[in-house]
Design an enzyme around this catalytic site. Structure first.
Site, PDB file in Angstrom:
ATOM      1  N   GLY A 180       0.824  -1.217   0.000  1.00 51.89           N
ATOM      2  CA  GLY A 180       0.000   0.000   0.000  1.00 51.89           C
ATOM      3  C   GLY A 180       0.854   1.261   0.000  1.00 51.89           C
ATOM      4  CB  SER A 181      -0.035   4.693   1.083  1.00 49.94           C
ATOM      5  OG  SER A 181      -1.231   4.786   0.350  1.00 49.94           O
ATOM      6  CB  VAL A 182       4.458   2.119   3.330  1.00 56.11           C
ATOM      7  CG1 VAL A 182       4.463   0.723   2.762  1.00 56.11           C
ATOM      8  CG2 VAL A 182       5.755   2.411   4.025  1.00 56.11           C
ATOM      9  CG  PHE A 183       5.827   0.344  -2.899  1.00 53.47           C
ATOM     10  CD1 PHE A 183       6.648  -0.586  -2.296  1.00 53.47           C
ATOM     11  CD2 PHE A 183       5.948   0.556  -4.265  1.00 53.47           C
ATOM     12  CE1 PHE A 183       7.575  -1.306  -3.037  1.00 53.47           C
ATOM     13  CE2 PHE A 183       6.876  -0.161  -5.017  1.00 53.47           C
ATOM     14  CZ  PHE A 183       7.689  -1.101  -4.397  1.00 53.47           C
ATOM     15  CE  LYS A 184       0.229   6.897  -2.534  1.00 56.53           C
ATOM     16  NZ  LYS A 184      -0.922   7.193  -1.693  1.00 56.53           N
TER      17      LYS A 184
END
Ligand SMILES: [Zn+2]
Length: 380
Positions: A180-184
């Site tokens: 999820g968003s941590v991958f941004k």
């Protein structure tokens, strides 16, 4: 009596058995041994040859029928201790991680349990790797929760085995999930390194209208009902704004994006010195079209292991180098007491120091004032 090969009244044979003084602590890392002291899981299995030493023996010369030959008598060959391993695990940090993980899993009713990994990004040392639920290393075949204890005797053997194998599993390395968003932060790193963006605080550099069109498919921002509007890169990360990161992914392109996945070592196992590590699940580069690239850019539709994510983020934290994680740092020879250091494995530069500093500064803003304000230690 002599016929039964018992020579005198009582014979005492020495036997050894592994005992784990911190029974539950770090159980999925340490692992346990079988009845012959052979390592079956965790470090016990991975470093079995270092740890097992040499068995002692009683030797005597006999004929085919077992009768003694000659008059040398029995010769006692003493056992040689196995070598000692010095782990990177800090037992205080490990206990704290286990305590809070347990609380979090119970509070949030995480039926599949959970895990926490704490790594020193400079040298790859795993300081803690907690998995919940945990089990007693001295009794690895016993039921490990109150619910299981109640029904244990009524369970089929196959059910028991299934439950035991589930708790022995080191989820941080053996299970994959969608990050999820941590991958941004990975997308941001690649974009900065490629010069797609240079100034992380340029006002109005991006604009969120609540969604973005990708190859005829509209992908929404999570806050599509009240779009983020004008944003700098720092603000986009703080807002966790999907369209901005999709746009960055498009500018980077599939080929370059995958080269960063590779440099961050997200396409391969980390090589951590524990058994049972799983690999990530990404669509093959030649099958990844614009929609797939878009979803990868904000952390969806692929799976990685927690240890892969921690390793990738560590290379942002340490100034840009990919360092392999490890749980054993030294081996001590039991006879000579000689200490062998295990080399720190640096796989080379992923991003520049300048890029890493920019991403770190933005990550700090996410927890100090952005969407993850409540949790400075959340997920990473
Ligand atoms: Zn948005």
């Amino acid at each position: 009596m002599k016929d039964n090969n018992i020579t005198t009244g009582i014979n005492i044979d020495e036997d050894t058995k592994r005992y784990y003084p911190n029974s539950m602590l770090a159980s999925q890392i340490i692992g346990f041994c079988g009845s012959d002291n052979q390592g079956l899981d965790g470090i016990e299995a991975k470093y079995d040859t270092e740890l097992k030493g040499k068995q002692g023996a009683i030797q005597r010369h006999t004929d085919a029928k077992g009768g003694e030959i000659g008059d040398e008598g029995e010769k006692y060959v003493s056992a040689i201790d196995g070598n000692d391993l010095i782990l990177t695990i800090d037992s205080t940090i490990q206990s704290i991680a286990e305590k809070y993980l347990q609380e979090a899993c119970i509070d949030n009713k995480c039926t599949d349990g959970g895990n926490i990994v704490i790594m020193n990004p400079q040298n790859g040392d795993i300081l803690a790797m907690a998995t919940y639920p945990s089990y007693d290393l001295n009794n690895p075949y016993e039921p490990y929760t109150d619910e299981l204890k109640e029904v244990w005797d009524s369970l089929e053997q196959s059910e028991k085995t299934k439950n035991l194998q589930a708790v022995w599993r080191n989820k941080a390395i053996a299970d994959t999930y969608e990050p999820g968003s941590v991958f941004k932060v990975i997308t941001a790193s690649a974009a900065l390194e490629e010069g797609v963006v240079t100034d992380i605080d340029k006002e109005g550099q991006f604009s969120c209208t609540g969604g973005i069109e990708v190859a005829g498919v509209r992908i929404k921002c999570w806050r599509y009902y009240r779009p983020h509007g004008s944003e700098s890169l720092r603000q986009a990360l703080m807002n966790s704004c999907n369209p901005v990161f999709i746009g960055l992914g498009q500018k980077i392109g599939v080929e370059k994006y995958y080269s960063y996945l590779n440099k961050f070592r997200l396409l391969n196992r980390t090589g951590i010195d524990l058994p049972g590590e799983a690999n990530s699940i990404f669509l093959a580069e030649n099958k990844a079209g614009p929609v797939e690239l878009a979803t990868i850019s904000f952390g969806q539709r692929f799976e990685i292991t927690p240890i892969q994510l921690v390793t990738a983020v560590s290379s942002i934290a340490n100034g840009g180098n990919s360092i392999s994680p490890r749980v054993v740092k030294q081996i001590v020879n039991s006879q000579t007491k000689e200490v062998t250091d295990i080399e720190i494995k640096n796989n080379g530069s992923v991003i520049s120091k300048e890029t890493s500093e920019k991403v770190l500064s933005m990550m700090e803003s996410v927890v100090s004032e952005g969407t993850r304000k409540k949790c400075k230690s959340c997920r990473i």
